[in-house]
Design a protein around this motif. Structure first.
Motif, short mmCIF file in Angstrom:
data_model
loop_
_atom_site.label_atom_id
_atom_site.label_comp_id
_atom_site.label_asym_id
_atom_site.label_seq_id
_atom_site.Cartn_x
_atom_site.Cartn_y
_atom_site.Cartn_z
N GLU A 98 6.09 0.35 11.12
CA GLU A 98 5.90 -1.08 11.32
C GLU A 98 6.39 -1.45 12.72
O GLU A 98 7.54 -1.18 13.06
CB GLU A 98 6.65 -1.87 10.24
CG GLU A 98 6.65 -3.37 10.43
CD GLU A 98 5.28 -4.00 10.62
OE1 GLU A 98 4.39 -3.82 9.78
OE2 GLU A 98 5.07 -4.68 11.66
N ALA A 99 5.49 -2.06 13.52
CA ALA A 99 5.82 -2.37 14.91
C ALA A 99 6.75 -3.57 15.02
O ALA A 99 7.58 -3.63 15.93
CB ALA A 99 4.54 -2.63 15.70
N ASP A 125 2.20 -7.90 14.35
CA ASP A 125 1.54 -7.40 15.55
C ASP A 125 0.04 -7.48 15.29
O ASP A 125 -0.47 -6.87 14.35
CB ASP A 125 2.00 -5.94 15.75
CG ASP A 125 1.50 -5.36 17.06
OD1 ASP A 125 0.40 -5.74 17.51
OD2 ASP A 125 2.21 -4.51 17.62
N ASP A 185 5.70 1.73 16.84
CA ASP A 185 4.30 1.44 17.14
C ASP A 185 3.51 2.73 16.88
O ASP A 185 3.84 3.77 17.46
CB ASP A 185 4.25 1.02 18.62
CG ASP A 185 2.84 0.75 19.11
OD1 ASP A 185 1.87 1.17 18.45
OD2 ASP A 185 2.73 0.14 20.18
N TYR A 186 2.48 2.64 16.04
CA TYR A 186 1.75 3.88 15.72
C TYR A 186 1.13 4.52 16.96
O TYR A 186 0.94 5.73 17.01
CB TYR A 186 0.71 3.68 14.61
CG TYR A 186 -0.39 2.67 14.88
CD1 TYR A 186 -1.38 2.88 15.83
CD2 TYR A 186 -0.46 1.50 14.12
CE1 TYR A 186 -2.38 1.96 16.06
CE2 TYR A 186 -1.46 0.57 14.33
CZ TYR A 186 -2.42 0.80 15.31
OH TYR A 186 -3.41 -0.13 15.53
N ASP A 196 0.83 -1.21 0.00
CA ASP A 196 0.00 0.00 0.00
C ASP A 196 0.86 1.27 0.00
O ASP A 196 0.55 2.24 -0.68
CB ASP A 196 -0.94 0.01 1.22
CG ASP A 196 -2.06 -1.02 1.08
OD1 ASP A 196 -2.44 -1.36 -0.05
OD2 ASP A 196 -2.57 -1.49 2.13
N ASP A 200 -4.05 -0.30 8.22
CA ASP A 200 -4.47 -1.60 7.67
C ASP A 200 -4.03 -2.66 8.68
O ASP A 200 -3.07 -3.39 8.48
CB ASP A 200 -3.79 -1.82 6.30
CG ASP A 200 -4.04 -3.22 5.73
OD1 ASP A 200 -4.97 -3.92 6.22
OD2 ASP A 200 -3.30 -3.61 4.81
C1 LIG Z 1 -2.21 -6.33 7.26
S1 LIG Z 1 -0.55 -5.89 7.46
C2 LIG Z 1 -0.36 -4.48 6.46
C3 LIG Z 1 -0.20 -4.81 5.01
C4 LIG Z 1 0.20 -3.59 4.21
N1 LIG Z 1 -0.85 -2.60 4.15
C5 LIG Z 1 0.64 -3.96 2.79
O1 LIG Z 1 0.15 -3.35 1.84
O2 LIG Z 1 1.50 -4.86 2.66
C6 LIG Z 1 -0.54 -5.14 9.06
C7 LIG Z 1 0.85 -4.77 9.54
O3 LIG Z 1 0.74 -3.77 10.56
C8 LIG Z 1 1.64 -4.06 11.60
N2 LIG Z 1 1.12 -3.45 12.84
C9 LIG Z 1 0.11 -3.87 13.63
N3 LIG Z 1 -0.06 -3.08 14.69
C10 LIG Z 1 0.87 -2.08 14.58
C11 LIG Z 1 1.20 -0.94 15.38
N4 LIG Z 1 0.55 -0.69 16.54
N5 LIG Z 1 2.17 -0.11 14.95
C12 LIG Z 1 2.83 -0.37 13.77
N6 LIG Z 1 2.58 -1.47 13.00
C13 LIG Z 1 1.61 -2.30 13.38
C14 LIG Z 1 1.67 -5.58 11.64
O4 LIG Z 1 2.84 -6.08 12.28
C15 LIG Z 1 1.61 -5.94 10.16
O5 LIG Z 1 2.87 -6.04 9.59
#
Ligand SMILES: C[S@@+](CC[C@H](N)C(=O)[O-])C[C@H]1O[C@@H](n2cnc3c(N)ncnc32)[C@H](O)[C@@H]1O
Length: 260
Positions: A130-131, A206, A166-167, A112, A185
């Motif tokens: 990315e966490a 995560d 971590d967002y 994305d 996402d």
């Molecule tokens: C569904 S994937 C995203 C896919 C991405 N949109 C793509 O196009 O490849 C969700 C990602 O968000 C990360 N994530 C989840 N919670 C998070 C947070 N609090 N902060 C940062 N990243 C996070 C996960 O580790 C995972 O790698």
């Protein structure tokens, strides 16, 4: 951290060894000699689930669920569609325009972010958070090394700025109205098992759900929109106040939109 060791491929090239050493230092994980061992033996010997393998200039994560590595395959196809005038559901939901700044809070393998980077162009900016340290590392190294044959894809990839964060914490550090769009996402509450791009990611991602506090922070930080992608039947949109739904009518995923 993280239940992972790093090694090289079986050829043990000195270049791969250097890369493996860099990964060991950056991620704080143990570097082990491959010695032609099969993966299963390494897992057993070191009591880990994952083995990060440095080979031919980049990294693959060997997990019990399969191999995980950076490849921009889906973004490549989506950029091609955009160039042919077919549009893109995510780009439309984010209402992306040239020159915008996008904060992608959930980078994953960056598909994305790469599409957003292509649409906002050289005058825009995409920051991907990315966490998971492993995913952030594989994506940022993969993006650095990847040589795309067409310039647009290549430069879109190179412009994405990857941050291991971590967002929930990162959003709090940003001033009000400092980006155009904030995008989430998260791992879906009810996964689509036929989502083959995401399947290998599950074991190291995560999985925490998006919370209202983060959505409120995103609304403070964004000027234009906050958007969340989820399973089209998800109750998360209503729970988190995404009152407008975008995306393909028959698509299994939808985008919840908050206009600001
Ligand atoms: C569904 S994937 C995203 C896919 C991405 N949109 C793509 O196009 O490849 C969700 C990602 O968000 C990360 N994530 C989840 N919670 C998070 C947070 N609090 N902060 C940062 N990243 C996070 C996960 O580790 C995972 O790698």
């Amino acid at each position: 951290m993280i239940n992972t060791i790093v090694t090289t491929d079986r050829k043990n090239h000195s270049d791969s060894l250097k890369l493996a050493q860099m990964a060991a230092e950056r991620l704080g994980i143990k570097l082990v000699k491959r010695n032609r061992e099969p993966m299963e033996n390494l897992r057993e010997m070191y009591g880990v689930d994952n083995v990060l393998v440095a080979k031919r200039g980049s990294f693959t994560l060997d997990t019990p669920e399969g191999e995980l590595f950076f490849h921009p395959n889906m973004s490549q196809l989506r950029i091609k569609n955009i160039r042919m005038g077919e549009g893109d559901h995510m780009a439309n939901a984010l209402d992306l325009q040239e020159g915008m700044t996008v904060l992608d809070c959930t980078l994953g393998f960056g598909a994305d972010s790469i599409v957003a980077s292509f649409v906002v162009g050289e005058g825009g900016q995409v920051i991907g958070l990315e966490a998971s340290p492993l995913i952030a590392f594989i994506t940022s190294e993969g993006m650095k090394k990847f040589l795309a044959t067409n310039y647009e894809l290549h430069s879109a990839i190179k412009r994405v700025q990857v941050i291991n964060a971590d967002y929930n914490e990162y959003l709090q550090t940003l001033p009000d109205n400092s980006v155009d769009v904030v995008y989430f996402d998260p791992m879906f509450r009810h996964p689509l098992r036929d989502s083959h791009n995401i399947n290998p990611l599950r074991s190291v991602a995560d999985h925490r759900p998006l919370e209202l506090t983060a959505v409120n922070e995103a609304k403070r930080v964004a000027r234009h929109r906050v958007v969340m992608k989820e399973n089209s039947r998800s109750l998360e949109f209503a729970r988190l106040g995404f009152n407008e739904i975008a995306g393909g009518k028959h698509s299994k995923v939808h985008y919840g939109v908050i206009r600001l």
